[in-house]
Design a protein around this motif. Structure first.
Motif, PDB file in Angstrom:
ATOM      1  N   SER A  34       0.815  -1.220   0.000  1.00  0.00           N
ATOM      2  CA  SER A  34       0.000   0.000   0.000  1.00  0.00           C
ATOM      3  C   SER A  34       0.847   1.268   0.000  1.00  0.00           C
ATOM      4  O   SER A  34       0.315   2.366  -0.117  1.00  0.00           O
ATOM      5  N   GLY A  35       2.172   1.114   0.164  1.00  0.00           N
ATOM      6  CA  GLY A  35       3.062   2.263   0.061  1.00  0.00           C
ATOM      7  C   GLY A  35       3.597   2.793   1.360  1.00  0.00           C
ATOM      8  O   GLY A  35       4.395   3.731   1.370  1.00  0.00           O
ATOM      9  N   TYR A  36       3.178   2.194   2.497  1.00  0.00           N
ATOM     10  CA  TYR A  36       3.678   2.656   3.787  1.00  0.00           C
ATOM     11  C   TYR A  36       4.876   1.808   4.226  1.00  0.00           C
ATOM     12  O   TYR A  36       5.100   0.709   3.727  1.00  0.00           O
ATOM     13  N   TYR A  37       5.622   2.338   5.163  1.00  0.00           N
ATOM     14  CA  TYR A  37       6.718   1.581   5.763  1.00  0.00           C
ATOM     15  C   TYR A  37       6.145   0.687   6.858  1.00  0.00           C
ATOM     16  O   TYR A  37       5.201   1.067   7.562  1.00  0.00           O
ATOM     17  N   VAL A  38       6.745  -0.487   7.021  1.00  0.00           N
ATOM     18  CA  VAL A  38       6.234  -1.421   8.012  1.00  0.00           C
ATOM     19  C   VAL A  38       7.399  -2.160   8.666  1.00  0.00           C
ATOM     20  O   VAL A  38       8.440  -2.408   8.039  1.00  0.00           O
ATOM     21  N   PHE A  39       7.206  -2.505   9.925  1.00  0.00           N
ATOM     22  CA  PHE A  39       8.162  -3.305  10.693  1.00  0.00           C
ATOM     23  C   PHE A  39       7.350  -4.162  11.642  1.00  0.00           C
ATOM     24  O   PHE A  39       6.353  -3.701  12.213  1.00  0.00           O
ATOM     25  N   SER A  40       7.760  -5.405  11.835  1.00  0.00           N
ATOM     26  CA  SER A  40       7.049  -6.244  12.798  1.00  0.00           C
ATOM     27  C   SER A  40       8.027  -7.071  13.609  1.00  0.00           C
ATOM     28  O   SER A  40       9.091  -7.467  13.114  1.00  0.00           O
ATOM     29  N   THR A  41       7.662  -7.307  14.842  1.00  0.00           N
ATOM     30  CA  THR A  41       8.467  -8.158  15.716  1.00  0.00           C
ATOM     31  C   THR A  41       7.532  -8.879  16.663  1.00  0.00           C
ATOM     32  O   THR A  41       6.412  -8.422  16.933  1.00  0.00           O
ATOM     33  N   LYS A  42       7.964 -10.016  17.178  1.00  0.00           N
ATOM     34  CA  LYS A  42       7.073 -10.852  17.976  1.00  0.00           C
ATOM     35  C   LYS A  42       7.732 -11.293  19.274  1.00  0.00           C
ATOM     36  O   LYS A  42       8.959 -11.377  19.371  1.00  0.00           O
ATOM     37  N   GLU A  43       6.899 -11.555  20.268  1.00  0.00           N
ATOM     38  CA  GLU A  43       7.361 -12.200  21.496  1.00  0.00           C
ATOM     39  C   GLU A  43       6.392 -13.337  21.772  1.00  0.00           C
ATOM     40  O   GLU A  43       5.186 -13.186  21.650  1.00  0.00           O
ATOM     41  N   TYR A  44       6.966 -14.500  22.112  1.00  0.00           N
ATOM     42  CA  TYR A  44       6.104 -15.667  22.245  1.00  0.00           C
ATOM     43  C   TYR A  44       6.640 -16.598  23.316  1.00  0.00           C
ATOM     44  O   TYR A  44       7.833 -16.621  23.630  1.00  0.00           O
ATOM     45  N   LEU A  45       5.719 -17.374  23.872  1.00  0.00           N
ATOM     46  CA  LEU A  45       6.059 -18.319  24.924  1.00  0.00           C
ATOM     47  C   LEU A  45       6.610 -19.605  24.326  1.00  0.00           C
ATOM     48  O   LEU A  45       6.399 -19.904  23.153  1.00  0.00           O
ATOM     49  N   SER A  46       7.290 -20.376  25.165  1.00  0.00           N
ATOM     50  CA  SER A  46       7.860 -21.649  24.723  1.00  0.00           C
ATOM     51  C   SER A  46       6.794 -22.740  24.845  1.00  0.00           C
ATOM     52  O   SER A  46       6.883 -23.647  25.664  1.00  0.00           O
ATOM     53  N   ARG A  47       5.769 -22.613  23.984  1.00  0.00           N
ATOM     54  CA  ARG A  47       4.705 -23.617  23.988  1.00  0.00           C
ATOM     55  C   ARG A  47       4.030 -23.604  22.622  1.00  0.00           C
ATOM     56  O   ARG A  47       4.044 -22.610  21.904  1.00  0.00           O
ATOM     57  N   ILE A  48       3.449 -24.736  22.253  1.00  0.00           N
ATOM     58  CA  ILE A  48       2.837 -24.887  20.935  1.00  0.00           C
ATOM     59  C   ILE A  48       1.409 -24.369  20.927  1.00  0.00           C
ATOM     60  O   ILE A  48       0.952 -23.772  19.952  1.00  0.00           O
ATOM     61  N   ARG A  49       0.682 -24.584  22.020  1.00  0.00           N
ATOM     62  CA  ARG A  49      -0.703 -24.141  22.115  1.00  0.00           C
ATOM     63  C   ARG A  49      -0.912 -23.394  23.423  1.00  0.00           C
ATOM     64  O   ARG A  49      -0.242 -23.638  24.422  1.00  0.00           O
ATOM     65  N   GLY A  50      -1.881 -22.471  23.412  1.00  0.00           N
ATOM     66  CA  GLY A  50      -2.279 -21.793  24.631  1.00  0.00           C
ATOM     67  C   GLY A  50      -1.397 -20.616  24.997  1.00  0.00           C
ATOM     68  O   GLY A  50      -0.606 -20.128  24.202  1.00  0.00           O
ATOM     69  N   GLY A  51      -1.539 -20.170  26.247  1.00  0.00           N
ATOM     70  CA  GLY A  51      -0.790 -19.003  26.701  1.00  0.00           C
ATOM     71  C   GLY A  51      -1.202 -17.757  25.940  1.00  0.00           C
ATOM     72  O   GLY A  51      -2.307 -17.670  25.403  1.00  0.00           O
ATOM     73  N   CYS A  52      -0.299 -16.792  25.892  1.00  0.00           N
ATOM     74  CA  CYS A  52      -0.590 -15.578  25.135  1.00  0.00           C
ATOM     75  C   CYS A  52       0.697 -15.042  24.520  1.00  0.00           C
ATOM     76  O   CYS A  52       1.685 -14.812  25.224  1.00  0.00           O
ATOM     77  N   ASN A  53       0.703 -14.868  23.221  1.00  0.00           N
ATOM     78  CA  ASN A  53       1.810 -14.292  22.467  1.00  0.00           C
ATOM     79  C   ASN A  53       1.355 -12.977  21.861  1.00  0.00           C
ATOM     80  O   ASN A  53       0.153 -12.712  21.735  1.00  0.00           O
ATOM     81  N   SER A  54       2.308 -12.158  21.464  1.00  0.00           N
ATOM     82  CA  SER A  54       1.924 -10.912  20.802  1.00  0.00           C
ATOM     83  C   SER A  54       2.898 -10.568  19.692  1.00  0.00           C
ATOM     84  O   SER A  54       4.080 -10.922  19.745  1.00  0.00           O
ATOM     85  N   THR A  55       2.365  -9.901  18.682  1.00  0.00           N
ATOM     86  CA  THR A  55       3.165  -9.410  17.565  1.00  0.00           C
ATOM     87  C   THR A  55       2.900  -7.925  17.391  1.00  0.00           C
ATOM     88  O   THR A  55       1.743  -7.494  17.338  1.00  0.00           O
ATOM     89  N   LEU A  56       3.977  -7.157  17.332  1.00  0.00           N
ATOM     90  CA  LEU A  56       3.882  -5.715  17.100  1.00  0.00           C
ATOM     91  C   LEU A  56       4.085  -5.439  15.620  1.00  0.00           C
ATOM     92  O   LEU A  56       5.056  -5.913  15.012  1.00  0.00           O
TER      93      LEU A  56
END
Length: 564
Positions: A34-56
């Protein structure tokens, strides 16, 4: 009234296995298109299912490459999302989510589950979530359609139609939310063209290895170092590559050394715990003067530590790994461009100096997605620094140059003997003390050449700035943005993409300062200690440290620099 912020932080938060990475992939690519600049990074738990992860995901008018702790828009995908992100939320944070799942705290209710069911099932929730954010921020609807067409081109028409329906429903829902009022607006489209590539640090590492002539990798998977192994595996049909998942890290590095001995250009990749097992192999490389390239994806230790988090705690490990004394080179890139450059350089350095070359990356660097300009691809005239052997060939010949000509088995008439014991010039075990001294002096003398060949640091700021902020590796982006926000010309930035041996320019640029401040993601100021050991410094050295498993945020560094 909308505020033209020009920089919006969107956070996706939910359980592992809920598809956050799918939304991240779709949203970052569509925002870029779309023409904008973008950056993403993530933090996640050491598990396959459940918990809560987030991506910025940061969407901006200018190039960004740093973690921001504040949240403008939170898309909550699970009931744990609000509690997980509570410390990063402000009174202006907009929370979007399906209240039937999330419960209280949602400021903008989107019935994602119901909408997905109408489109064909829960598989389409990720497309709806992506489209909601696009509609809410009035980003290019046409680019979303093009991305879906490309992503699902090999699927059935039914799946393609369902995704298009989900995208349309989500986009219209997002537009409807925005019409009720929002404090965020991106404003005019900057139509960026200078950074067309969108890739992860692991992608850049893979491309750098290929550009460096890598044709063999043996590794045992260990996050966050696995990206290079899987990345190269993806190219094994397009390049002359041998990809081997070894039974453990010891086997991996011995395979790598064997490959170099036979004439290949080999890499191994691991994390700190795996590299601890490889240290005898590193020492073997030093004794038999056989090259090896090792990538260490750093994460918090000791022990298993925080296996999915980030840290810069393995500098000392790389610096002192292996018993005995022998030269090595250590690189610590901070951007995709530097990853590509340093990885290529590591293969060439290892080959020329017949020594270990170590790349220090970390979870933040390899797992984040950056926008970057096209890499400069140059043809190397001397990929393999190998000589044909004659009958009288001596693998460890004592010459004026401490680097003995390197032959490989079968490339000539000579016998290529190597021995992990101290050895004579032709590779035969010896306990003669005079030969021991001569061989050790020969090996150590390569350090002088490594210093002369070291990559220069990058300096930004006024030449006479009073305070010098020093970084290595992944702290480059957050520090650069924080200094820009501070706007204080008394502060300058020195970034080292090679941390050992240091370029002579580092000491020169550190001179005539009132203070030197080293920013690093560890608890014992490892790079600050190395800097003081290797350079004659006239200014006092202070440290800004963080070791909670998270990368530095721009906000944290702005506060630190204001105090400085």
């Amino acid at each position: 009234m909308d505020i033209d912020t020009g920089d919006i932080s969107v956070v996706l938060a939910g359980a592992a296995g809920q598809g956050i990475q799918t939304i991240e992939s779709m949203l970052t690519h569509v925002v870029r298109d779309s023409g904008y600049y973008v950056f993403s990074t993530k933090e996640y738990l050491s598990r396959i299912r459940g918990g809560c992860n987030s991506t910025l995901i940061r969407i901006s008018h200018k190039k960004v490459a740093a973690f921001s702790s504040s949240i403008d828009i939170l898309f909550a995908l699970s009931p744990l999302a609000l509690a997980h992100c509570s410390k990063r939320m402000t009174p202006k944070t907009i929370v979007i989510g399906d209240s039937s799942r999330i419960g209280q705290g949602v400021t903008h209710d989107i019935p994602v589950a119901k909408m997905a069911a109408e489109c064909g099932g829960s598989l389409y929730e990720n497309t709806i979530a992506t489209a909601v954010v696009m509609g809410f921020l009035s980003l290019g609807k046409v680019h979303l359609g093009e991305f879906i067409q490309k992503r699902y081109a090999k699927k059935t028409q039914k799946i393609l139609d369902a995704n298009n329906a989900a995208a349309l429903a989500g986009y219209e829902a997002g537009k409807a939310l925005a019409s009720c009022g929002t404090p965020f607006s991106l404003g005019a489209n900057p139509l960026q063209k200078d950074v067309p590539l969108l890739m992860s640090g692991a992608d850049a590492l893979t491309l750098g290895a290929l550009a460096g002539g890598c044709n063999f990798i043996a590794s045992y998977p260990m996050s966050p170092g696995t990206g290079l192994l899987t990345g190269l595996a993806g190219y094994k049909r397009d390049f002359p590559l041998v990809v081997e998942q070894a039974e453990d890290e010891i086997a991996a590095i011995i395979m790598g050394l064997g490959a170099w001995y036979a004439g290949a250009r080999a890499a191994v990749t691991t994390s700190g715990g795996g590299f601890a097992l490889m240290t005898e192999g590193i020492s073997l490389s030093g004794m038999i003067e056989t090259p090896i390239v090792v990538n260490i994806g750093m994460r918090p230790g000791p022990g298993t530590g925080l296996p999915t988090r980030t840290e810069q705690g393995d500098l000392d490990l790389a610096l002192y790994a292996g018993h005995g004394e022998f030269p090595r080179a250590i690189y610590a890139p901070g951007t995709p461009e530097e990853i590509y450059e340093c990885t290529r350089k590591a293969f060439e350095t290892a080959d020329i100096f017949q020594s270990p070359a170590i790349l220090l990356t970390d979870q933040f660097l390899v797992d984040s997605y950056f926008q970057t300009p096209l890499f400069t691809v140059e043809e190397s005239k001397a990929y393999n620094h190998i000589v044909p052997t004659k009958k009288e060939y001596q693998r460890f010949a004592l010459t004026k140059d401490p680097i003995s000509p390197r032959g490989i088995p079968g490339n000539g008439e000579g016998l290529v003997r190597v021995d992990s014991d101290e050895h004579t010039e032709n590779g035969i075990l010896t306990e003669r003390l005079d030969i021991r001294v001569a061989m050790q002096n020969k090996r150590l003398a390569k350090h002088t050449g490594l210093v002369a060949d070291a990559l220069a640091p990058e300096y930004r700021g006024e030449s006479a700035a009073e305070v010098l902020i020093v970084t290595f590796g992944s702290t480059k982006g957050p520090v650069a943005e924080a200094l820009e926000k501070c706007g204080d010309k008394r502060l300058a930035h020195l970034h080292c993409k090679q941390v050992y041996p240091l370029s002579a320019m580092v000491e020169t640029l550190c001179g005539k300062r009132s203070k030197i401040v080293v920013v690093e993601n560890n608890s014992t100021a490892q790079f600050a200690r190395l800097l003081k050991r290797e350079c004659v410094l006239t200014a006092p050295v202070e440290s800004v440290l963080q070791y909670d498993g998270m990368p530095f945020s721009v906000e944290t560094l702005v506060k630190a620099f204001e105090t400085v």
